[in-house]
Design an enzyme around this catalytic site. Structure first.
Site, PDB file in Angstrom:
ATOM      1  CE1 TYR A  38       3.272  50.217  28.256  1.00 49.34           C
ATOM      2  CE2 TYR A  38       5.670  50.258  28.479  1.00 49.34           C
ATOM      3  CZ  TYR A  38       4.447  49.636  28.700  1.00 49.34           C
ATOM      4  OH  TYR A  38       4.406  48.439  29.377  1.00 49.34           O
ATOM      5  CB  SER A  84       1.046  14.136  23.799  1.00 50.53           C
ATOM      6  OG  SER A  84       0.582  12.847  24.101  1.00 50.53           O
ATOM      7  CE  LYS A 117       1.165  19.264  16.854  1.00 49.50           C
ATOM      8  NZ  LYS A 117       2.555  19.644  16.994  1.00 49.50           N
ATOM      9  CB  CYS A 410      35.618  33.575 -11.355  1.00 47.28           C
ATOM     10  SG  CYS A 410      34.021  33.172 -12.067  1.00 47.28           S
TER      11      CYS A 410
HETATM   12  C1  9MJ Z   1      -0.515  23.639  19.212  1.00 47.75           C
HETATM   13  N1  9MJ Z   1       0.666  23.086  19.394  1.00 47.75           N
HETATM   14  O1  9MJ Z   1      -0.639  24.636  18.526  1.00 47.75           O
HETATM   15  C2  9MJ Z   1      -2.815  21.824  21.172  1.00 47.75           C
HETATM   16  N2  9MJ Z   1      -1.649  23.040  19.873  1.00 47.75           N
HETATM   17  O2  9MJ Z   1      -4.405  20.701  22.574  1.00 47.75           O
HETATM   18  C3  9MJ Z   1      -2.947  23.415  19.748  1.00 47.75           C
HETATM   19  N3  9MJ Z   1      -1.573  22.047  20.755  1.00 47.75           N
HETATM   20  C4  9MJ Z   1      -3.169  20.835  22.163  1.00 47.75           C
HETATM   21  N4  9MJ Z   1      -3.667  22.642  20.559  1.00 47.75           N
HETATM   22  C5  9MJ Z   1      -4.407  19.712  23.484  1.00 47.75           C
HETATM   23  N5  9MJ Z   1      -3.400  24.391  18.948  1.00 47.75           N
HETATM   24  C6  9MJ Z   1      -3.158  19.243  23.616  1.00 47.75           C
HETATM   25  C7  9MJ Z   1      -2.345  19.965  22.768  1.00 47.75           C
END
Ligand code: 9MJ
Length: 673
Positions: A38, A84, A117, A410
């Site tokens: 590479y 959010s 998440k 100690c």
């Molecule tokens: C995270 N933080 O992993 C969303 N998120 O979808 C995932 N955040 C999200 N989806 C819509 N898996 C707004 C935020």
């Protein structure tokens, strides 16, 4: 000079090759050519681009090394706001959420898509005709910062999309994060160089992306998973979120492999439990899971409340960090004499577990974090590891508090302490004279992976040593029911059971015995290697340094630790007494390693096992000459997938590595042995 047609074709060819190999390496985690090969192509492209600077394009794989520093980030506007998510903290919140959707839609005929998440930063990537042209932070959802130069340095993010049918305009969203291994390595390096250490991977990812000099970002181990499409040329959006992610994957974008469809709310809750169990084994931090209605039409129907969609919710894991107060700082002495400061805390619930102690590692760490008795501190618990103090809120100190200093003797036996060369720790020089070290040595001897003495828990060991009923590991086998039955939390029955367990533990194996002696830096694998290569205790005791160093996994330091251990008269006596008490094992006929039936094979064990304990399976495979690795690669010979096997199984399937179940493993072991 003008490039010839041939030069142009060569430049394009090199870029295509490097894009392809980069994708295989970073996104699929499946390198197809050696690194040196590479690098050769990369250098060739670099030299052509230098010769013909007019041919340089932003999507060239050479353009990831960082651009000149910016004075400040430009602001960008998100055409489609970046949303959010609403949060849920327990199962009932999810059932209520589901009920709200069913009521609003007057139907329960819809599915969810469930995703881990990630705990990082939301980022928008804009592609035009397949080329990355802009990357921005989420900011307040309407406007963010232009971090294109920084994002371009992240190897997993394609500068150019691959495959067919790519929309003219495509905005992809996802989370940039720092994988745990990279985070730990980076912090360790920073510690060594007296640089800033990040409190957690999220801060590290944020700090790395906020650099105005992208050359700094280029050296940070960042990664990304994409989880949605923002703006896209019309006609390209499929009907389902799951199909959209599949498209992103096809175009070479990284998508989290743990995500999956969930039929209904119950399936979402099952997904949550599954990911919660896997959490400690994932190579990145997550703080919950996200459920999204899978059909875009249904999402549209549901719409938004303020800036969060009605069709999605984040189901958060219990918090891993909490505030507490330091009541005292004690110093503990470990098995090898290392002194570890431990903070005693006002009890606090962290991630669903009550925490009253947190390790402070060593004096340097206390100084760096400026932790003092009386301080309010952030406590963090990750996985099974001992809770730690992330930082002290020193700015909140009401009165002046004393700095903590490590003792120069100690705290248990009063012996002098010594600084360990090349390390920040200090160690008690008392050795076997030190009661703390003796207790720890006995606890180790009795532990599951050592002689596995059922009924001999830590508290009992402490009692036995404190009452001077035992002084070392060999004294265990002289204990009588009479001595035991009157101890705290004991009785005739428990005493009898312990004596029985001690008797059972006498039948052992050579490697377990070696491991149980607690020789510094001799773990299970080293003990097994010693046993397999030298075959009997005498050979191990008397092996020359040079012989020890020839054994796989044994370097000069470990070899010297082994030699030192057996040269001490008190250790020699203990070993002799143990053998006199009836400890026995089968010596091993030493076969050259190359002749072992599974020599050269690499196994990976994943998921829960029913019949074999995982440690036993590992041992048996190693005894047959196999290596047992923790991660799947192309070199893996076979993956043994037990119950609830996760990402390792997925990876094996992707790489075409052979996968067997526990029964098949048992058959292999039985046939070969
Ligand atoms: C995270 N933080 O992993 C969303 N998120 O979808 C995932 N955040 C999200 N989806 C819509 N898996 C707004 C935020």
């Amino acid at each position: 000079m003008m490039p010839s047609h041939q030069d142009l074709a060569k430049i394009q060819w090199l870029r295509d090759q490097l894009h392809q190999y980069g994708y295989q390496y970073y996104v699929l985690d499946e390198p197809t050519i050696p690194d040196a090969e590479y690098d050769k192509l990369f250098v060739e492209l670099q030299s052509l681009e230098k010769q013909f600077p007019q041919c340089l394009t932003l999507d060239s794989p050479t353009q990831r090394v960082g651009a000149p520093a910016l004075l400040k980030f430009q602001t960008v506007t998100h055409e489609v706001p970046m949303l959010s998510l609403a949060n849920a903290f327990d199962d009932q919140d999810i059932l209520d959420f589901n009920q709200r959707l069913c009521d609003r839609l007057a139907s329960s005929d819809f599915q969810y898509f469930a995703e881990p998440k990630l705990d990082g930063l939301a980022i928008s990537l804009q592609y035009e005709n397949g080329c990355l042209i802009r990357a921005a932070t989420r900011g307040d959802g309407k406007t963010g910062e232009n971090v294109t130069e920084n994002i371009r340095t992240i190897a997993i993010i394609p500068l150019k999309l691959m495959g067919n049918n790519i929309p003219e305009k495509l905005e992809v969203r996802g989370e940039v994060f720092m994988p745990l291994q990279g985070f730990n390595e980076m912090n360790q390096k920073a510690l060594k160089n007296a640089q800033k250490v990040f409190a957690n991977p999220r801060n590290a990812a944020a700090g790395s992306l906020r650099q105005l000099d992208s050359k700094i970002t280029a050296n940070r181990p960042l990664s990304m998973f994409c989880y949605s499409i923002g703006q896209v040329s019309s006609g390209f959006l499929p009907d389902y979120h799951s199909d959209a992610l599949a498209l992103l994957k096809q175009w070479g974008l990284p998508v989290c492999p743990e995500s999956s469809l969930a039929e209904d709310a119950q399936a979402c809750l099952a997904f949550y439990q599954n990911i919660l169990h896997k959490r400690d084994q994932l190579p990145y931090e997550i703080d919950g899971v996200v459920y999204k209605v899978n059909q875009f039409k249904t999402q549209e129907q549901l719409g938004f409340v303020s800036r969060a969609p009605r069709w999605a919710i984040a189901h958060k894991f219990p918090a891993q960090e909490a505030l507490s107060k330091v009541i005292a700082i004690d110093v503990q002495v470990g098995r090898t004499g290392v002194l570890t400061p431990v903070a005693r805390l006002e009890s606090v619930l962290v991630g669903g577990v009550i925490v009253t102690n947190a390790t402070l590692h060593n004096a340097d760490e206390i100084k760096r974090k400026d932790v003092r008795v009386g301080d309010t501190v952030y406590v963090r618990r990750a996985g099974d590891v001992i809770p730690e103090i992330v930082r002290s809120l020193s700015e909140k100190r009401q009165q002046s508090l004393d700095e903590f200093t490590m003792p120069d003797e100690c705290p248990v036996c009063g012996s002098e302490v010594e600084k360990i060369e090349g390390e920040t720790s200090i160690r008690c020089t008392g050795g076997i004279m030190c009661q703390a070290q003796r207790k720890e040595a006995i606890k180790h001897f009795a532990s599951r992976k050592a002689l596995d003495i059922d009924g001999l828990g830590d508290k009992l060991v402490e009692q036995l040593v404190d009452l001077e009923l035992i002084h070392n590991i060999s004294d265990l086998y002289q204990l009588s029911i009479e001595q035991l039955k009157n101890l705290e939390r004991m009785g005739e029955k428990s005493a009898d059971n312990l004596i029985k367990s001690l008797k059972i533990s006498k039948k052992t194996t050579l490697d377990r015995f070696i491991y149980s002696l607690g020789i510094r830096e001799v773990g299970q694998a080293t003990a097994l290697s010693l046993a397999n290569n030298l075959g009997n205790l005498d050979a191990i005791k008397h092996a020359e340094l040079a012989v020890l160093e020839q054994i796989p996994d044994i370097g000069p330091v470990v070899a010297s630790n082994i030699k030192k251990f057996f040269s001490k008269i008190e250790n020699e006596q203990i070993v002799e007494q143990l053998i006199d008490s009836g400890l026995y094992w089968q010596n091993i006929e030493v076969k050259p390693i190359e002749l072992l039936p599974l020599h050269g094979e690499i196994f990976v064990l994943t998921g829960g096992m029913e019949t074999l304990k995982r440690d036993d399976a590992k041992r048996q495979l190693q005894e047959l000459g196999a290596k047992v690795s923790g991660s799947v690669s192309k070199k893996t010979t076979c993956v043994v997938a037990g119950e609830n096997a996760g990402s390792k199984l997925d990876k094996a399937e992707k790489l075409g590595v052979k996968v067997i179940d526990e029964q098949a493993l048992i058959e292999i072991i039985n046939v070969i042995q």
